[in-house]
Design a protein around this motif. Structure first.
Motif, PDB file in Angstrom:
ATOM      1  N   ILE A 162      54.912 -25.144 -49.271  1.00 48.03           N
ATOM      2  CA  ILE A 162      55.695 -24.090 -48.445  1.00 48.03           C
ATOM      3  C   ILE A 162      55.295 -22.753 -49.035  1.00 48.03           C
ATOM      4  N   ASP A 163      54.745 -22.053 -47.917  1.00 50.08           N
ATOM      5  CA  ASP A 163      54.387 -20.687 -48.408  1.00 50.08           C
ATOM      6  C   ASP A 163      55.589 -19.627 -47.860  1.00 50.08           C
ATOM      7  N   ARG A 164      56.317 -19.282 -48.543  1.00 45.76           N
ATOM      8  CA  ARG A 164      57.394 -18.418 -48.134  1.00 45.76           C
ATOM      9  C   ARG A 164      56.957 -16.917 -47.571  1.00 45.76           C
ATOM     10  N   ALA A 165      56.019 -16.497 -48.094  1.00 52.44           N
ATOM     11  CA  ALA A 165      55.364 -15.228 -47.646  1.00 52.44           C
ATOM     12  C   ALA A 165      54.876 -15.275 -46.101  1.00 52.44           C
ATOM     13  N   ALA A 166      54.060 -16.537 -46.076  1.00 51.47           N
ATOM     14  CA  ALA A 166      53.326 -16.662 -44.842  1.00 51.47           C
ATOM     15  C   ALA A 166      54.223 -17.271 -43.628  1.00 51.47           C
ATOM     16  N   LEU A 167      55.447 -17.794 -44.054  1.00 51.33           N
ATOM     17  CA  LEU A 167      56.255 -18.489 -43.312  1.00 51.33           C
ATOM     18  C   LEU A 167      55.565 -19.728 -42.927  1.00 51.33           C
ATOM     19  N   THR A 168      54.931 -20.499 -43.649  1.00 53.67           N
ATOM     20  CA  THR A 168      54.438 -21.928 -43.277  1.00 53.67           C
ATOM     21  C   THR A 168      54.560 -23.099 -44.177  1.00 53.67           C
TER      22      THR A 168
END
Length: 469
Positions: free
Chosen positions: A107-113
């Motif tokens: 889960i990439d919180r910065a990229a929202l992915t």
């Protein structure tokens, strides 16, 4: 054609090397094959020659290469919650199940992915996003059973399409195994990426006929801070359309669902199916709408004011807003077709797309045509009207599943869809059940192009043959 010299009636001998490569329990044959791999929700059971259960793309690629070497047709399987026979094997086929390809890679919180394996259940993804204080908006009734790979391969719709779009709008990249075993790793995380063809769209919505999705990069969104549900009664379909226009204009991006129940659906659900109605005492159309916002203190008064205004204008005859999670569940319970389906028994289900302005015209004409050609027939109408998706159940009371007049009803329903320039499948796909009707929604040139793509990627026609086109 089967090119191996090993008899097909001894399938365990066909996959000896593959079984050694993929490990114990990866290749199932004969009595080892579970019932779940033999059918989807609306199909009759078909036992495959074997079920292969890889754990990653490389193992799946090896399975594909072996099936091709043996000349055996093969089909990918996820949660098997489909309704159109798109993932059901035929005799002599191999089922490649993604049931062991589960889990969330990142889960990439910065990229929202979120990067996930294709066999992961949708509900698992929703929960993981929620735990990260984020939101994955795809939602449908089979959330606990369906796999995300199947959602992508059918371009699933669900309850929030009008705000977030179909599944294809929620995907940034995919990893795919092609029909020749080639692995395409396109796990793009960029929202803006115009570097050549958008190859992922070849596979999203192609129902497992052009390649097998093994992993995906999904778009996430900030978690809504407020979710409110309202139920409104309106007098006629003209008021339904006017209410939708008002909601889009005045609630704007807060509006996430706009579900409509025709009078026949409401009466069946609340009287015959025994669902307790949140609103009582009036005939008409019932609208269930969901609003998601960022501030409960602002959003709740805004929804209340909008409903009061629509009532003052005469668009809404009666309305109520859920005051608790339990009430929200009660509102959606009326729209839920699970208990309703059990009460009705054997029935024919339809998932069509139509211009919003003509949906009631369709419902009226369809009911009239059914009554003329099948006097004992009954039908009910409901759907995600905000995104142009109408559902209907049709049945002859007392008739078993195999005796329902499917051919006659199909002709009436899809004939009207063609007249109104609609779609024979809004969200469930084509599979094998609707293949004969594809020409009612697609031109000859479009179908020819689909066949060209299929021939280019799968020249031997071994990957899920005979589906869609």
């Amino acid at each position: 054609m089967n090119t191996t010299t090993t008899p097909v009636d001894a399938p365990e001998q066909l996959f000896g090397a593959l079984s050694e490569e993929l490990g114990p329990s990866a290749v199932l044959t004969g009595a080892e094959i579970p019932n779940r791999n033999c059918k989807d929700w609306h199909s009759l059971p078909q036992v495959p020659l074997a079920v292969i259960r890889p754990v990653d793309a490389q193992g799946l690629s090896s399975a594909v290469v072996e099936c091709r070497r043996l000349g055996l047709p093969f089909v990918a399987q996820g949660g098997l919650t489909g309704l159109c026979g798109g993932a059901v094997p035929e005799a002599g086929w191999v089922a490649i199940s993604l049931e062991r390809m589960t889990g969330i890679d990142e889960i990439d919180r910065a990229a929202l992915t979120m990067t996930v394996k294709a066999g992961t259940p949708l509900e698992t993804i929703q929960t993981a996003a929620d735990d990260a204080d984020l939101f994955f908006p795809l939602d449908l009734g089979a959330r606990g059973s369906c796999a995300i790979g199947g959602n992508l391969s059918t371009n699933a719709g669900g309850n929030r399409v009008m705000r977030y779009g179909m599944t294809r709008e929620l995907v940034l990249g995919v990893e795919v195994v092609l029909p020749d075993g080639t692995i395409i790793t396109g796990l793009n995380k960029l929202l803006k990426n115009n570097s050549g063809y958008d190859l992922k769209q070849l596979f999203i919505g192609s129902e497992g006929t052009l390649g097998i999705i093994t992993r995906a990069v999904l778009r996430l969104f900030p978690k809504p801070k407020s979710t409110m549900t309202a139920l409104c009664r309106v007098d006629d379909y003209g008021a339904v359309v006017a209410l939708l226009q008002s909601a889009r204009r005045d609630l704007g991006p807060l509006l996430s669902a706009f579900e409509v129940m025709w009078p026949d659906f409401w009466e069946t659900a609340t009287t015959r199916a025994g669902v307790r109605p949140p609103l009582t005492g009036g005939e008409g159309f019932y609208v269930l709408l969901e609003v998601q916002g960022t501030d409960q203190q602002i959003d709740a008064p805004r929804l209340e004011y909008w409903i009061e205004r629509t009532m003052d204008l005469g668009l809404v005859s009666d309305a109520t807003i859920a005051q608790s999670l339990a009430q929200t569940h009660d509102f959606w319970a009326v729209r839920d077709t699970g208990e309703l389906g059990r009460m009705i028994g054997p029935r024919l289900s339809y998932d069509i797309g139509l211009p919003v302005s003509r949906m009631d015209e369709f419902a009226t004409n369809c009911k009239a045509s059914l009554g003329l050609q099948i006097p004992s027939c009954q039908s009910i109408h409901f759907g995600h009207i905000g995104d142009g998706n109408l559902h209907l159940f049709v049945w002859v009371p007392g008739s078993p599943a195999g005796a329902q007049p499917k051919d006659v009803v199909d002709g009436i329903v899809y004939g009207l869809v063609k007249e109104m320039s609609g779609s024979i499948s809004a969200e469930h796909g084509i599979g094998s059940f609707k293949k004969k009707w594809l020409g009612h929604a697609r031109s000859e040139a479009e179908i020819a192009l689909m066949r060209t793509l299929k021939k280019a990627l799968d020249p031997d026609n071994l990957l899920n043959p005979g589906r869609v086109i």
